[in-house]
Design a protein around this motif. Sequence first.
Motif, PDB file in Angstrom:
ATOM      1  N   THR A  97      71.500  41.515 -75.522  1.00  0.00           N
ATOM      2  CA  THR A  97      71.612  43.296 -74.855  1.00  0.00           C
ATOM      3  C   THR A  97      73.049  43.095 -74.388  1.00  0.00           C
ATOM      4  O   THR A  97      73.002  42.579 -73.696  1.00  0.00           O
ATOM      5  N   ASP A  98      73.145  44.535 -74.294  1.00  0.00           N
ATOM      6  CA  ASP A  98      74.817  44.829 -73.673  1.00  0.00           C
ATOM      7  C   ASP A  98      75.012  46.194 -73.806  1.00  0.00           C
ATOM      8  O   ASP A  98      74.624  46.499 -74.593  1.00  0.00           O
ATOM      9  N   VAL A  99      76.447  46.788 -73.743  1.00  0.00           N
ATOM     10  CA  VAL A  99      76.270  48.134 -74.162  1.00  0.00           C
ATOM     11  C   VAL A  99      77.075  47.897 -75.625  1.00  0.00           C
ATOM     12  O   VAL A  99      77.904  47.013 -75.975  1.00  0.00           O
ATOM     13  N   CYS A 100      76.671  48.662 -76.776  1.00  0.00           N
ATOM     14  CA  CYS A 100      76.968  48.245 -77.943  1.00  0.00           C
ATOM     15  C   CYS A 100      78.456  48.539 -78.470  1.00  0.00           C
ATOM     16  O   CYS A 100      78.692  49.727 -77.824  1.00  0.00           O
ATOM     17  N   GLU A 107      78.009  39.231 -82.155  1.00  0.00           N
ATOM     18  CA  GLU A 107      77.144  37.967 -81.092  1.00  0.00           C
ATOM     19  C   GLU A 107      78.294  38.244 -79.341  1.00  0.00           C
ATOM     20  O   GLU A 107      78.352  37.780 -78.558  1.00  0.00           O
ATOM     21  N   ASP A 108      79.661  38.164 -79.896  1.00  0.00           N
ATOM     22  CA  ASP A 108      80.770  38.050 -77.999  1.00  0.00           C
ATOM     23  C   ASP A 108      80.494  39.064 -77.818  1.00  0.00           C
ATOM     24  O   ASP A 108      80.553  39.734 -76.771  1.00  0.00           O
ATOM     25  N   ASP A 109      80.375  40.208 -78.733  1.00  0.00           N
ATOM     26  CA  ASP A 109      79.784  41.881 -77.391  1.00  0.00           C
ATOM     27  C   ASP A 109      78.915  41.659 -76.334  1.00  0.00           C
ATOM     28  O   ASP A 109      78.813  42.018 -75.813  1.00  0.00           O
ATOM     29  N   PHE A 110      77.967  40.324 -76.740  1.00  0.00           N
ATOM     30  CA  PHE A 110      77.070  40.782 -75.698  1.00  0.00           C
ATOM     31  C   PHE A 110      77.029  39.348 -74.894  1.00  0.00           C
ATOM     32  O   PHE A 110      76.644  38.253 -75.227  1.00  0.00           O
ATOM     33  N   ARG A 111      76.633  39.817 -73.540  1.00  0.00           N
ATOM     34  CA  ARG A 111      76.379  38.889 -72.455  1.00  0.00           C
ATOM     35  C   ARG A 111      74.836  38.317 -72.208  1.00  0.00           C
ATOM     36  O   ARG A 111      75.412  37.278 -71.943  1.00  0.00           O
ATOM     37  N   TYR A 112      74.722  39.123 -72.556  1.00  0.00           N
ATOM     38  CA  TYR A 112      72.681  38.655 -72.171  1.00  0.00           C
ATOM     39  C   TYR A 112      71.899  38.397 -73.290  1.00  0.00           C
ATOM     40  O   TYR A 112      71.808  39.143 -73.900  1.00  0.00           O
ATOM     41  N   TRP A 113      71.365  37.101 -73.510  1.00  0.00           N
ATOM     42  CA  TRP A 113      70.657  36.253 -74.517  1.00  0.00           C
ATOM     43  C   TRP A 113      69.373  36.195 -73.769  1.00  0.00           C
ATOM     44  O   TRP A 113      68.856  35.321 -72.796  1.00  0.00           O
TER      45      TRP A 113
END
Length: 123
Positions: A97-100, A107-113
């Motif tokens: 999740t993150d700002v799309c 995957e580099d756009d997402f900080r939370y996994w």
Amino acid sequence: QVHLVESGGGSVQAGGSLTLSCAASGNTYSTYCTAWFRQAPGKARDGVAVIDSDDSTQYADSVKGRFIISKDNSDNIVHLHMNNLKPEDTGVYYCATDVCLSWPLDEDDFRYWGQGTQVTVSS
């Protein structure tokens, strides 16, 4: 910080169904989108589906018509309903999740996994 926990993985025969769930806690934001990625053995992690803050959805071509992503805002849970599963759907499924920012998902756009959940489809 946002904490994500996936559940619902398992083993199923081709043609079967599974539903994955991604529960979010912590500093979740209503403007975030939530995505599902999967990683097959020996392959890169690819985006499968995403649901944005306005409930719009996108799907990879390989899962269109078979997978449905949905969210329960009251519980901060996002589900991935997977139908007519194929052996090529096998892999570890991660929610993020993150700002799309873009489609296809990066995957580099997402900080939370989340930690991932295994899905195995046998022929």
